[in-house]
Scaffold this motif. Structure first.
Motif, PDB file in Angstrom:
ATOM      1  N   SER A  39       0.828  -1.215   0.000  1.00 18.71           N
ATOM      2  CA  SER A  39       0.000   0.000   0.000  1.00 18.71           C
ATOM      3  C   SER A  39       0.860   1.261   0.000  1.00 18.71           C
ATOM      4  O   SER A  39       0.580   2.223  -0.728  1.00 18.71           O
ATOM      5  N   ILE A  40       1.917   1.262   0.805  1.00 16.94           N
ATOM      6  CA  ILE A  40       2.819   2.423   0.844  1.00 16.94           C
ATOM      7  C   ILE A  40       3.465   2.629  -0.524  1.00 16.94           C
ATOM      8  O   ILE A  40       3.589   3.758  -1.004  1.00 16.94           O
ATOM      9  N   LEU A  41       3.854   1.547  -1.167  1.00 14.62           N
ATOM     10  CA  LEU A  41       4.472   1.644  -2.487  1.00 14.62           C
ATOM     11  C   LEU A  41       3.507   2.201  -3.529  1.00 14.62           C
ATOM     12  O   LEU A  41       3.915   2.745  -4.548  1.00 14.62           O
ATOM     13  N   GLU A  42       2.195   2.052  -3.263  1.00 11.20           N
ATOM     14  CA  GLU A  42       1.180   2.592  -4.168  1.00 11.20           C
ATOM     15  C   GLU A  42       0.542   3.859  -3.581  1.00 11.20           C
ATOM     16  O   GLU A  42      -0.632   4.150  -3.827  1.00 11.20           O
ATOM     17  N   ASN A  43       1.332   4.576  -2.786  1.00 13.72           N
ATOM     18  CA  ASN A  43       0.874   5.848  -2.204  1.00 13.72           C
ATOM     19  C   ASN A  43      -0.389   5.689  -1.377  1.00 13.72           C
ATOM     20  O   ASN A  43      -1.332   6.481  -1.469  1.00 13.72           O
ATOM     21  N   ASN A  44      -0.410   4.607  -0.580  1.00 11.86           N
ATOM     22  CA  ASN A  44      -1.486   4.346   0.383  1.00 11.86           C
ATOM     23  C   ASN A  44      -2.858   4.149  -0.263  1.00 11.86           C
ATOM     24  O   ASN A  44      -3.885   4.489   0.322  1.00 11.86           O
ATOM     25  N   GLN A  45      -2.855   3.583  -1.465  1.00  9.32           N
ATOM     26  CA  GLN A  45      -4.131   3.268  -2.114  1.00  9.32           C
ATOM     27  C   GLN A  45      -4.822   2.126  -1.364  1.00  9.32           C
ATOM     28  O   GLN A  45      -4.181   1.191  -0.892  1.00  9.32           O
ATOM     29  N   LYS A  46      -6.164   2.190  -1.267  1.00  6.67           N
ATOM     30  CA  LYS A  46      -6.910   1.123  -0.612  1.00  6.67           C
ATOM     31  C   LYS A  46      -7.058  -0.091  -1.525  1.00  6.67           C
ATOM     32  O   LYS A  46      -7.030  -1.242  -1.081  1.00  6.67           O
ATOM     33  N   VAL A  47      -7.265   0.161  -2.816  1.00  4.26           N
ATOM     34  CA  VAL A  47      -7.346  -0.923  -3.792  1.00  4.26           C
ATOM     35  C   VAL A  47      -5.988  -1.003  -4.500  1.00  4.26           C
ATOM     36  O   VAL A  47      -5.591  -0.068  -5.201  1.00  4.26           O
ATOM     37  N   LEU A  48      -5.284  -2.108  -4.308  1.00  2.00           N
ATOM     38  CA  LEU A  48      -3.930  -2.242  -4.831  1.00  2.00           C
ATOM     39  C   LEU A  48      -3.951  -2.780  -6.263  1.00  2.00           C
ATOM     40  O   LEU A  48      -4.532  -3.828  -6.544  1.00  2.00           O
ATOM     41  N   ILE A  49      -3.317  -2.035  -7.167  1.00  5.31           N
ATOM     42  CA  ILE A  49      -3.309  -2.395  -8.591  1.00  5.31           C
ATOM     43  C   ILE A  49      -2.037  -3.159  -8.956  1.00  5.31           C
ATOM     44  O   ILE A  49      -2.063  -4.063  -9.783  1.00  5.31           O
ATOM     45  N   ASP A  50      -0.915  -2.774  -8.345  1.00  5.14           N
ATOM     46  CA  ASP A  50       0.385  -3.360  -8.685  1.00  5.14           C
ATOM     47  C   ASP A  50       0.798  -4.440  -7.693  1.00  5.14           C
ATOM     48  O   ASP A  50       1.977  -4.703  -7.507  1.00  5.14           O
ATOM     49  N   CYS A  51      -0.193  -5.057  -7.054  1.00  8.58           N
ATOM     50  CA  CYS A  51       0.083  -6.100  -6.056  1.00  8.58           C
ATOM     51  C   CYS A  51      -0.743  -7.339  -6.382  1.00  8.58           C
ATOM     52  O   CYS A  51      -1.928  -7.239  -6.717  1.00  8.58           O
ATOM     53  N   LYS A  52      -0.107  -8.488  -6.285  1.00  7.31           N
ATOM     54  CA  LYS A  52      -0.786  -9.768  -6.535  1.00  7.31           C
ATOM     55  C   LYS A  52      -0.518 -10.697  -5.358  1.00  7.31           C
ATOM     56  O   LYS A  52       0.629 -10.829  -4.914  1.00  7.31           O
ATOM     57  N   ILE A  53      -1.574 -11.310  -4.822  1.00  9.36           N
ATOM     58  CA  ILE A  53      -1.443 -12.247  -3.699  1.00  9.36           C
ATOM     59  C   ILE A  53      -1.759 -13.655  -4.205  1.00  9.36           C
ATOM     60  O   ILE A  53      -2.814 -13.888  -4.801  1.00  9.36           O
ATOM     61  N   ILE A  54      -0.829 -14.572  -3.991  1.00 10.88           N
ATOM     62  CA  ILE A  54      -0.988 -15.967  -4.414  1.00 10.88           C
ATOM     63  C   ILE A  54      -1.197 -16.842  -3.182  1.00 10.88           C
ATOM     64  O   ILE A  54      -0.502 -16.702  -2.182  1.00 10.88           O
ATOM     65  N   GLU A  55      -2.163 -17.761  -3.255  1.00 13.67           N
ATOM     66  CA  GLU A  55      -2.365 -18.754  -2.203  1.00 13.67           C
ATOM     67  C   GLU A  55      -2.452 -20.127  -2.845  1.00 13.67           C
ATOM     68  O   GLU A  55      -2.635 -20.261  -4.060  1.00 13.67           O
ATOM     69  N   ALA A  56      -2.348 -21.153  -2.012  1.00 17.77           N
ATOM     70  CA  ALA A  56      -2.368 -22.521  -2.523  1.00 17.77           C
ATOM     71  C   ALA A  56      -3.724 -22.868  -3.130  1.00 17.77           C
ATOM     72  O   ALA A  56      -4.767 -22.490  -2.608  1.00 17.77           O
ATOM     73  N   VAL A  57      -3.690 -23.556  -4.272  1.00 18.63           N
ATOM     74  CA  VAL A  57      -4.890 -24.118  -4.893  1.00 18.63           C
ATOM     75  C   VAL A  57      -4.770 -25.631  -4.778  1.00 18.63           C
ATOM     76  O   VAL A  57      -3.780 -26.221  -5.224  1.00 18.63           O
ATOM     77  N   LEU A  58      -5.774 -26.263  -4.163  1.00 15.90           N
ATOM     78  CA  LEU A  58      -5.722 -27.713  -3.934  1.00 15.90           C
ATOM     79  C   LEU A  58      -4.467 -28.101  -3.153  1.00 15.90           C
ATOM     80  O   LEU A  58      -3.764 -29.057  -3.476  1.00 15.90           O
ATOM     81  N   ASP A  59      -4.156 -27.297  -2.136  1.00 15.48           N
ATOM     82  CA  ASP A  59      -3.074 -27.570  -1.179  1.00 15.48           C
ATOM     83  C   ASP A  59      -1.665 -27.437  -1.746  1.00 15.48           C
ATOM     84  O   ASP A  59      -0.704 -27.826  -1.088  1.00 15.48           O
TER      85      ASP A  59
END
Length: 226
Positions: A39-59
């Motif tokens: 968020s700080i890198l995007e000037n404290n934007q609430k909706v992050l455009i340049d950020c991607k979060i990856i989580e496990a799919v099927l473990d």
């Protein structure tokens, strides 16, 4: 200054490295810290455009997802100076995916920024671990232990022995204390090579054998620079 404050200051000053590993017992809490950096890198934007979060799919997180990660990181950021990738439960990366991610970290995009989140360091391959700056995040209810760890690092050898003595007498959480100290030392692994290496031996003795904890920890203290 706490780890979180240190990282947030680095983000504000555009002094972050390319790759970080956040580890600790509460991944949701650690994820929040990672998102704050993005968020700080995007000037404290609430909706992050340049950020991607990856989580496990099927473990698991496989090589195809890592290829998508590579494509994401190499695209130019829109609002931020960085393209931030956060992998939660990074221990779910398959061995093949970890090796593919290793290649990305060896030649990262100039604007690429990667954060892996795990509970324990041993969840990842040693070769991948070596590419990341590691930061330990204690659970909120462990903040007292974490404060003692920071105090321990700065203390003289006599003061260090007193801290250990009090911790053992009060039956404090020795394991979390040691993790916190190791996390602090790991901020500068070259300077702190001796105590980091020594702790692996002494903690192994404490964990596996019926040995005197106080003597093992005092021997560890002697490995610290004066």
């Amino acid at each position: 200054m706490s780890i979180n404050e240190l990282l947030l200051t680095s983000a504000k000053n555009n002094q972050l490295a390319h790759s970080y590993l956040f580890y600790g017992p509460d991944q949701n809490q650690t994820l929040t810290s990672a998102q704050q950096l993005a968020s700080i890198l995007e000037n404290n934007q609430k909706v992050l455009i340049d950020c991607k979060i990856i989580e496990a799919v099927l473990d698991s997180i496989g090589i195809n997802q890592v290829r998508e990660i590579n494509n994401f990181l190499w695209r130019k950021p829109i609002l931020s100076l960085r393209r931030t990738l956060i992998i939660k439960n990074a221990g779910s990366l398959t061995a093949q995916a970890q090796n593919a991610l290793l290649k990305i970290t060896e030649e990262p995009p100039p604007h690429g920024f990667i954060i892996l989140i795990v509970n324990k360091l041993e969840e990842l391959l040693p070769t991948l671990l070596s590419r990341f700056q590691k930061h330990y995040f204690p659970a909120i209810n462990q903040s007292v232990v974490f404060g003692e760890a920071q105090k321990f690092i700065k203390a003289s050898k006599i003061e260090k022995k007193n801290i250990i003595k009090n911790l053992l007498e009060d039956e404090g959480d020795l394991g979390e204390f040691v993790k916190s100290v190791m996390g602090e030392l790991d901020h500068d692994p070259i300077k702190n090579f001796r105590p980091l290496k020594a702790m692996l031996t002494y903690w192994s003795n404490i964990s596996q054998y019926n040995t005197n904890k106080k003597l093992q920890l005092e021997a560890w203290i002697e490995s610290f620079p004066s």
